[in-house]
Motif scaffolding. Sequence first.
Motif, PDB file in Angstrom:
ATOM      1  N   GLU A 132       0.800  -1.222   0.000  1.00  9.30           N
ATOM      2  CA  GLU A 132       0.000   0.000   0.000  1.00  9.30           C
ATOM      3  C   GLU A 132       0.834   1.274   0.000  1.00  9.30           C
ATOM      4  N   ASN A 137      -5.060   5.599   2.119  1.00  3.41           N
ATOM      5  CA  ASN A 137      -5.362   5.335   0.721  1.00  3.41           C
ATOM      6  C   ASN A 137      -6.853   5.013   0.599  1.00  3.41           C
ATOM      7  N   GLY A 139      -8.424   2.447  -0.326  1.00  2.00           N
ATOM      8  CA  GLY A 139      -8.790   1.128   0.169  1.00  2.00           C
ATOM      9  C   GLY A 139      -9.048   1.119   1.666  1.00  2.00           C
ATOM     10  N   GLY A 142     -12.481   2.711   2.150  1.00  2.00           N
ATOM     11  CA  GLY A 142     -13.539   1.812   1.717  1.00  2.00           C
ATOM     12  C   GLY A 142     -13.764   0.674   2.686  1.00  2.00           C
ATOM     13  N   GLN A 143     -12.675   0.098   3.219  1.00  2.00           N
ATOM     14  CA  GLN A 143     -12.809  -1.007   4.165  1.00  2.00           C
ATOM     15  C   GLN A 143     -13.419  -0.535   5.475  1.00  2.00           C
ATOM     16  N   GLU A 164      -8.578  11.352   0.473  1.00  2.00           N
ATOM     17  CA  GLU A 164      -9.074  10.266   1.314  1.00  2.00           C
ATOM     18  C   GLU A 164     -10.024  10.774   2.399  1.00  2.00           C
TER      19      GLU A 164
END
Length: 585
Positions: A132, A137, A139, A142-143, A164
């Motif tokens: 990463e 980031n 991701g 989103g998680q 972000e």
Amino acid sequence: MSVHAPRRSLSGALWKQATPPADAVKRLTQALDIHPLVATCLINRGLTTPEQAAAFLTPDLTHVPDPRPMRNLTEALHIIGRAVERRERIRIVGDYDCDGTTGLVTLRNVLRQLGVQTDDFVSYYVPDREQEGYGLNPGIIGQAAADGVQVLVSVDIGITAHREWEMARAQGIVGVCIDHHTALGSRVPADAVVVCPKQVGDAYPEKDLAACGLAWQMARALLGERPNGEAFLRSLTKLVAIGTYADLVPLSSPANRAIVAEGLRGLNSGSKNPGLSALLEVAGLRERPIGAGDLGFRLGPRINAAGRIEGTTVGIIQLFDSLTPDEARQRAQQIDAWNTERQAIQRQLVDQLEARIASQPQDDPVYVLAGNHTDGWHQGVVGIAASKVVESHHHPALVCSIRDGIAHGSGRSIPQFNLIEALQTIGQDGLFLRYGGHPAAAGFCLPVERLPELQQRINAYARQVLPPDALTRVYVADGELPLGELTLPLVESLAKLEPHGIGNPHPRFILRGHILEQRILKDQHLKLILGDGPHRAEVLWWQRREYAEQLPRQAKVEVLGRPDINVWQGRTSLQFIATDIRLAT
């Protein structure tokens, strides 16, 4: 008229000697009843009044200013406090280095102290260095949204993650950013509550706290006047001291100095945490006094090794979560093995860097060096390898590991070159995919095809801002030390100036004498016996056997270095640790 060039040492460096006014030295000596050389060192560090000097010599947590006036802190406390009351899901995201990890653990511990069951309501995440890269980031955001996180707290990352934090707000996540990776006055994200004393409009006096120090200040404010709160905060300084020292923030700062001094007191008293106790054991620190240097050279590197070799410091967090000594010992041994592996990779990479530097013309003030990850340019070790280049050549250095078309870089610098300002200036049009850091150290990544552009831009910028003599190493001596005055009581007096680190270096003095004996230790270190009339001194110059032939017996030399006490097999002896040597005129 003849003009004489400045006299250089064997290493090519120049020496300067600080000369504070004699009356100022006398005034401090008498007011505080201290050795004149201690007073000299204090004045050389800008501490000219008895009040300033007395506070410096007695670092205490009362020297850390109340955190509540810090900009946005009240709002951040409200967000976290409300989340605790409502049992909202909180996720702490920390950097994969020592500062970020100790800051993350500090926040988890204080939430536990407040009665929050962290496994149920507080989760954590550490980005993978290789998969990463540095920072927040998409991701991670989103998680967090998928996991139902309602409050996201970043530690040691996030202050440049404008996109972000905008994504987080759009997902209904409230963001708190605890970070210090910015230049004074830089624009910070508008979609998170940013706790950083360097941001515009923050009058908080302590600008140089590490992220773990800011997390400790958050813990201090969250605990308020709770019973046993002060004792708990003092216990937290053990970890925060390691993160503070390892992150190379100034120890001239009263707050950093107080945190490190308190942490050292705690570490020397032992730890009830099985994980920290096991870490001290594998670092060889259970049976001897622990000093500030041990934070930077024994404990910090082991914590960082997890992030460098494994890509994440989750193993460190698990170590501190260990419930039994056996569990902790196994995890600490694994961390120690990662550190050994890191050392081997580092040695091989530094050899490659030195060969690359030697084989090509180096007219550039900034070294930009890159190689493939598969060829030993390990992404987790490029930063520490860059440090070795700066140490050897006194040039700023950017070292990059290339993987999948992306150059993952880490830079280290010299005092005259502010690295984060350089990256901000040359990267305004999107040169970097990501970057962040400090004046002395920074990380970044960019497409591999833009490496030549990076080299051209940063060197053009460096030629504009660097003074003509910036690439010549200059050592500053605090004074001269006659051989006969090199005594154990003097070393004990100078110890009052600890803890040493950035902004408060070890005192350095010039020692003069003739070489009476010379030996090479372990095929790499130089040991000299220096004499002046009836007086003798043992001098050690680490990793400098290449100068042995230039230092024959009876040569008259000047040694720049610091006095030290060596304890070996129960025997205490005095020695002088050389920083540099030059032949006397």
